[in-house]
Motif scaffolding. Structure first.
Motif, PDB file in Angstrom:
ATOM      1  N   ASP A 161      11.986 -12.472  -6.458  1.00  0.00           N
ATOM      2  CA  ASP A 161      10.686 -11.797  -6.477  1.00  0.00           C
ATOM      3  C   ASP A 161      10.879 -10.300  -6.291  1.00  0.00           C
ATOM      4  OD1 ASP A 161      11.412 -12.759  -3.796  1.00  0.00           O
ATOM      5  OD2 ASP A 161       9.515 -11.930  -3.105  1.00  0.00           O
ATOM      6  N   THR A 162      10.655  -9.585  -7.359  1.00  0.00           N
ATOM      7  CA  THR A 162      10.865  -8.138  -7.352  1.00  0.00           C
ATOM      8  C   THR A 162       9.791  -7.420  -8.152  1.00  0.00           C
ATOM      9  OG1 THR A 162      12.112  -7.903  -9.407  1.00  0.00           O
ATOM     10  CG2 THR A 162      13.359  -8.608  -7.494  1.00  0.00           C
ATOM     11  N   VAL A 163       9.596  -6.159  -7.788  1.00  0.00           N
ATOM     12  CA  VAL A 163       8.780  -5.239  -8.594  1.00  0.00           C
ATOM     13  C   VAL A 163       9.515  -3.904  -8.622  1.00  0.00           C
ATOM     14  CG1 VAL A 163       6.617  -3.959  -8.802  1.00  0.00           C
ATOM     15  CG2 VAL A 163       6.597  -6.302  -7.934  1.00  0.00           C
ATOM     16  N   ARG A 164       9.653  -3.326  -9.812  1.00  0.00           N
ATOM     17  CA  ARG A 164      10.294  -2.027  -9.934  1.00  0.00           C
ATOM     18  C   ARG A 164       9.371  -1.117 -10.738  1.00  0.00           C
ATOM     19  NH1 ARG A 164      16.178  -0.668  -9.625  1.00  0.00           N
ATOM     20  NH2 ARG A 164      16.757  -2.862  -9.562  1.00  0.00           N
ATOM     21  N   TRP A 208       0.826  -1.211   0.000  1.00  0.00           N
ATOM     22  CA  TRP A 208       0.000   0.000   0.000  1.00  0.00           C
ATOM     23  C   TRP A 208       0.860   1.261   0.000  1.00  0.00           C
ATOM     24  CZ3 TRP A 208      -5.155   1.239  -0.618  1.00  0.00           C
ATOM     25  CH2 TRP A 208      -6.017   0.156  -0.798  1.00  0.00           C
ATOM     26  N   ALA A 209       1.994   1.213   0.673  1.00  0.00           N
ATOM     27  CA  ALA A 209       2.888   2.379   0.655  1.00  0.00           C
ATOM     28  C   ALA A 209       3.457   2.576  -0.755  1.00  0.00           C
ATOM     29  CB  ALA A 209       4.021   2.195   1.663  1.00  0.00           C
ATOM     30  N   ALA A 210       3.755   1.482  -1.427  1.00  0.00           N
ATOM     31  CA  ALA A 210       4.246   1.594  -2.806  1.00  0.00           C
ATOM     32  C   ALA A 210       3.143   2.170  -3.701  1.00  0.00           C
ATOM     33  CB  ALA A 210       4.694   0.224  -3.316  1.00  0.00           C
ATOM     34  N   ARG A 211       1.945   1.650  -3.535  1.00  0.00           N
ATOM     35  CA  ARG A 211       0.809   2.131  -4.330  1.00  0.00           C
ATOM     36  C   ARG A 211       0.562   3.622  -4.102  1.00  0.00           C
ATOM     37  NH1 ARG A 211      -5.045   0.030  -5.847  1.00  0.00           N
ATOM     38  NH2 ARG A 211      -6.354   1.530  -4.775  1.00  0.00           N
ATOM     39  N   LYS A 212       0.676   4.032  -2.861  1.00  0.00           N
ATOM     40  CA  LYS A 212       0.448   5.435  -2.552  1.00  0.00           C
ATOM     41  C   LYS A 212       1.532   6.310  -3.199  1.00  0.00           C
ATOM     42  CE  LYS A 212       0.005   8.614   1.312  1.00  0.00           C
ATOM     43  NZ  LYS A 212       0.258   8.776   2.764  1.00  0.00           N
ATOM     44  N   SER A 250       8.713  -6.673 -13.299  1.00  0.00           N
ATOM     45  CA  SER A 250       8.502  -7.577 -12.173  1.00  0.00           C
ATOM     46  C   SER A 250       9.007  -8.974 -12.514  1.00  0.00           C
ATOM     47  CB  SER A 250       7.012  -7.619 -11.810  1.00  0.00           C
ATOM     48  OG  SER A 250       6.807  -8.444 -10.681  1.00  0.00           O
ATOM     49  N   ILE A 251       9.466  -9.669 -11.488  1.00  0.00           N
ATOM     50  CA  ILE A 251       9.980 -11.030 -11.639  1.00  0.00           C
ATOM     51  C   ILE A 251       9.450 -11.867 -10.485  1.00  0.00           C
ATOM     52  CG2 ILE A 251      12.053 -12.491 -11.699  1.00  0.00           C
ATOM     53  CD1 ILE A 251      13.667 -10.068 -12.575  1.00  0.00           C
ATOM     54  N   HIS A 252       8.976 -13.058 -10.786  1.00  0.00           N
ATOM     55  CA  HIS A 252       8.690 -14.032  -9.743  1.00  0.00           C
ATOM     56  C   HIS A 252       9.011 -15.416 -10.272  1.00  0.00           C
ATOM     57  CE1 HIS A 252       5.950 -15.274  -6.122  1.00  0.00           C
ATOM     58  NE2 HIS A 252       7.229 -15.542  -5.950  1.00  0.00           N
ATOM     59  N   THR A 253      10.093 -15.979  -9.752  1.00  0.00           N
ATOM     60  CA  THR A 253      10.523 -17.309 -10.185  1.00  0.00           C
ATOM     61  C   THR A 253      10.836 -18.151  -8.962  1.00  0.00           C
ATOM     62  OG1 THR A 253      12.850 -16.643 -10.253  1.00  0.00           O
ATOM     63  CG2 THR A 253      11.597 -16.379 -12.280  1.00  0.00           C
ATOM     64  N   ALA A 303      10.385   3.143  -7.454  1.00  0.00           N
ATOM     65  CA  ALA A 303      10.064   2.303  -6.297  1.00  0.00           C
ATOM     66  C   ALA A 303      10.565   0.913  -6.586  1.00  0.00           C
ATOM     67  CB  ALA A 303       8.554   2.278  -6.064  1.00  0.00           C
ATOM     68  N   LEU A 304      11.145   0.293  -5.576  1.00  0.00           N
ATOM     69  CA  LEU A 304      11.618  -1.081  -5.728  1.00  0.00           C
ATOM     70  C   LEU A 304      11.115  -1.896  -4.554  1.00  0.00           C
ATOM     71  CD1 LEU A 304      13.467  -3.226  -7.066  1.00  0.00           C
ATOM     72  CD2 LEU A 304      15.302  -2.394  -5.604  1.00  0.00           C
ATOM     73  N   LEU A 305      10.417  -2.975  -4.857  1.00  0.00           N
ATOM     74  CA  LEU A 305      10.057  -3.967  -3.851  1.00  0.00           C
ATOM     75  C   LEU A 305      10.934  -5.184  -4.105  1.00  0.00           C
ATOM     76  CD1 LEU A 305       6.229  -3.482  -4.089  1.00  0.00           C
ATOM     77  CD2 LEU A 305       7.410  -3.565  -1.893  1.00  0.00           C
ATOM     78  N   ASP A 306      11.794  -5.528  -3.136  1.00  0.00           N
ATOM     79  CA  ASP A 306      12.721  -6.650  -3.336  1.00  0.00           C
ATOM     80  C   ASP A 306      13.207  -7.115  -1.980  1.00  0.00           C
ATOM     81  OD1 ASP A 306      14.532  -8.532  -4.142  1.00  0.00           O
ATOM     82  OD2 ASP A 306      15.761  -7.168  -5.344  1.00  0.00           O
TER      83      ASP A 306
END
Lengths: 364, 364, 364, 364
Positions: free
Chosen positions: B256-259, B147-151, B166-169, B267-270
């Motif tokens: 598993d990442t999202v950029r 939610w913080a990333a979305r905001k 995004s990657i998910h393996t 924003a990077l989720l990793d």
């Protein structure tokens, strides 16, 4: 602090003329020539006589070592200038390369090799016919970081490679920049920064893509993107079902990464393309390893390789052909983006097909 | 260490039956119900009576709270069981959801919602007709990190968003796993782990993709991938020229990442999808910020949201329709991968079209 | 999700009574006993009967398994309770340990072992005389992370160790906390969190400090620090000229690190003492390595070690004597801080003098 | 790449003579003068005439701009040389500073200011009497990173500061290095690298330590450490009960960090003292922030500050007095290490007592 060794004499080093005195020349290439083992700055070529002389003097040269673009032909008489380093807008690469070749000068040319495939091919021909060497200045193919990543990948340390992912974006703010002119640049972010993704993925695998799919965005109302794309995504199919994704843009903040996913491990370069501070991380079942390398200057390594090729009469690791191949693939990327279809590429089974694997760079 | 507060009584909490006692149930869901504010474990349903009773006792329940799959219908008489949490192979989701709906039980169903779009739609219909709630268990739509990333993205903090990645393996080793059965799973890594990329990208933007292109690889000689793909890459076109790349695989190491790349920041989720240790990094001209959140359990937040929806008679933030939409897109992804063409999707201009934005989760 | 293995039966596992139901018991120890291979929760002891029964039921026990402090002696008749885990204010450790010993129960006691050296020594004596085992619950001596660091240090991988540095601080907000009572705690942050620095430094080197210097701060106007120090710094001299610095505080934000500097490499634990998310980084001329370990629960490993010691009649790796030694050193630290002088400690050349190196924990 | 701006003319810039052409001069200072806004390299002074001429020419100067140490006095006649930058072994700082002062040249002197307190004080006197400026070259007091840390600390962003910790170690391999000679260096790692810890802690707090305790190690059998300590630990007591620990060594791998712990947040500089790649991390209840700064050269900022002080006739932020104060504290550190007792220092309540807070450096 006591005295350390004084600089080496210029005997036996290869004299370079730097053609174009932009930021890259001023901040990276000329300093790199200063610390080079095998090359030195012998002359500069630029548009304004005053500026050329100022650069020459600042670099310990004389006024006679500064040339205007109109005087480029005068380098013919400079025996100490064995090579030129072309750092001009892309659409001028061909003309200066052909003239240099006619003068018998070896050519190190900034990426992309030209403004289009036809020009790039002509440059290769001109240099071949003149018997001079042509090297595409792909600096990432000359660094210990990228070679360590390549070795980890090709040695099987990561297991079989399955997927790759790369990003190279930056913000181009100036609507008047030549990089945003289709005529001068030959394309948008793809040919300038996205080419790093393309080039690095090919280098790491040592293989050529078999097909490409791409999509791009060119906003209708942004004065910067009247002629070229703002953002572009491309997908590459490599032999054996390996797939790579890449993103490039002139509209998104600076980001440069490469990730390689194998069945046993992964490699991450982040930053992957910066001039300094490159970081390689290798992860497998045992954990994460961040190898350490001796300090080095990327441009010095690149220039030294070419100087050694000249002295030893060897083909550079990234000859003109390597630059041509990226042009061919970028043509396909743009065609795919325009037409919305997957585009097949010529298939080639051989490893490092457009490189010179028997003459890899010497790593520090 | 001195005494702290004792556990709350179960008064007014919503009783759940967990259907399927696999690793996820044992290690995540049942512990999550234990720390839930609004829900509690009232019964378990599994294939073997012994195992069910062992779980029941370990969780402080009695033998009477353990049901076999054959006894699932007996839950009808359990007034204290208001909801079921379906944690079964994908192709069983529909059958158990429909039966639960007929018994008047609300349904929280693991992702993907079903083994195919048709089943997913049928589940939505069945729950609507029965007047029970159906929630797709998309846990990443219930965490403070996402939610913080979305905001950050939707507030404009990153400037206009241009590109996403995004990657998910992960490696699926067991050739006999139901996840590798087309019949039971409905697909390969896309429907199991790639769905996180898809779902998170849609959630972060609050928008729906307009087209998709995909490529996949299914090795001919690997006993694990006789029925489903090993690896898959997909590209999504979002409104306004925003493009997203995604990679998924059962043959590459856990990643598993999202950029998200904007004109002013990124924003990077990793890791982006892990059960614990999520990390969000926001970067702009001022530098990098890594926000800190109070400790939380992702599954507890998810379950608590559904429990509150039941008590307050509100639609969950991720209803069945949200799960159906991912099925439709995954259908398009597979079609694109099979046919090698870009596939257009139905366009919708509304924000959070398949979610319930007026009922967002309460964040801790 | 399909079914996984059901929980193991309790046959042959060691039954524990947890004495004191604070946060640590509720959130860490009781869950750890739940996943233990060799131990299980057989009873709970607390101040309020209601709370005890609630905990017992939540843990799958019966009302008969809940005892008040006043009923502690009733455990004597519980043959299934072979061990007690003391999780009480420090000044109660001695009394409950002595009583447990008299009942023939083995004792696992939280750190610090007691509220002072005299009590700690009495506990060792009481357990020895009663023929029961006493283990100091030093969890960091039971984790793969800390053992990997110890191995890197003692194997010479870092070259000769020269210097060490450790920090453990956190904010204690509640002026009424028993930790801030000299009588109940026996000291301030040193005995509660600084003890981790002390203990870990000794464990990593396997050696004992020869002298100590310390300084402390106790603000005059803070209601929290009427009886104990707020902050304390101590310096330890180890054999061979190795020096270690350490900082501890109840007034500074949560920080927990250990750094070991050798002539060829260094080790960094950061966080070093957290319940989860420990990170070890080893750096040498080749670069940085961050080893990966299988997931584990620190408290489970600790409890399992003690359970195995009981079943196999072996001395625990960290017996009571190990806890006594830290008390002796902490006495010297406080004396140094009070008097402003360096305090000499008894010298001992033997490796792991107060541990049981022939019975190291089994690492997962 | 197109043309960028040519270098600025030397009009109005301050001419420097660099005295001593060791590694620091060659790799950092001379390049820094090249990119300076306010200073330029006008002459070099070294031991060997050949080497001096080579450096001069490489830097775009003439043979006449190269001086031997014996010709240092000839600079008196060089009106264009307004300042000297002393980069010599510590025991020569005084002699060259005094001679420069007599010639009316301003002096920028490398740290430590001298080989002992007496010399340092004499240098301050000599420059004061000659009416020239003296600046101690404490580069960390001129960087955006360290100023941002100082601001976070002094503004209260971290709450009240309670504890600090700093490390600066590196391996000195060469037994013949002048740094290992007591006569030439005046001490061991403390005066060379440990001085960074001392100086930075004082700068960050803006306060002076009130007492110090130290311990050192000088191995008996290592040819490198016949005259000076190998490792040293010191503890500093600052006003208000704030305590700082520090470690320094010539026998442990390169490590450079500073950590500041407050009641609400913490600051970490790691690396803290490197020429490039400095990283500041600020952590509080909201999370971690890593501020970004525009690219800068530490030595350029330092040199530019001194050049501006000369042109504007202002006292530098770190005058000679600031260097003297570190000598006084280092004297106390060594005395404490020798005698094993805590040493009291002169107390001073004023902020930035030895600095010039009304003339802070201009940050880029």
């Amino acid at each position: 602090m006591t005295d350390s060794a004084s600089p080496e004499p210029q005997r036996r080093r290869v004299g370079f003329a730097v053609v174009g005195l932009g930021e890259l020349s001023a901040e990276e290439l000329i300093p790199a020539l200063r610390t080079s083992q095998h090359a030195y700055l012998a002359a500069v070529v630029t548009g304004e006589a005053d500026k050329g002389r100022a650069f020459a003097r600042a670099a310990g040269l004389t006024d006679q070592d500064a040339y205007t673009y109109g005087q480029f032909g005068d380098l013919a008489g400079r025996e100490d200038v064995q090579a030129v380093y072309i750092v001009l807008p892309n659409n001028l690469h061909r003309q200066y390369t052909e003239q240099a070749a006619r003068m018998g000068k070896h050519v190190l040319c900034e990426k992309p090799l030209a403004a289009n495939t036809e020009d790039a091919e002509a440059m290769v021909r001109a240099c071949r016919e003149a018997g001079v060497k042509l090297m595409t200045a792909y600096r990432i193919q000359y660094t210990p970081h990228h070679w360590a990543a390549r070795k980890a990948i090709q040695s099987g340390q990561l297991g079989r490679v399955k997927l790759l992912d790369s990003i190279h974006t930056q913000v181009e703010d100036d609507p008047g920049a030549w990089r945003l002119s289709r005529e001068q640049a030959g394309g948008g972010p793809l040919v300038d920064v996205g080419i790093y993704c393309l080039n690095t993925l090919r280098f790491l695998l040592g293989q050529e893509p078999e097909w490409v799919y791409a999509a791009q965005h060119q906003p209708g109302n942004d004065p910067r993107f009247k002629e070229v794309e703002e953002s572009l995504s491309f997908m590459l199919g490599f032999p054996g079902g390996v797939i790579a994704n890449a993103l490039t843009s002139y509209g998104a903040v600076k980001t440069d990464t490469v990730r390689v996913l194998g069945e046993k491990g992964s490699a991450l370069l982040d930053p992957a393309f910066a001039y300094t501070g490159l970081k390689l991380s290798l992860t497998d079942a045992q954990g994460e390893t961040i190898p350490k390398f001796v300090a080095y200057d990327q441009f010095t390594l690149e220039v030294d390789h070419f100087a050694e090729c000249i002295r030893q009469d060897r083909q550079p690791f990234t000859p003109g052909e390597e630059g041509v191949q990226d042009h061919r693939i970028m043509d396909a990327v743009y065609r795919s983006a325009r037409e919305g279809v997957r585009v097949e590429l010529e298939r080639s089974g051989s490893q490092d097909r457009f490189r010179t694997p028997e003459n890899p760079p010497k790593l520090p």
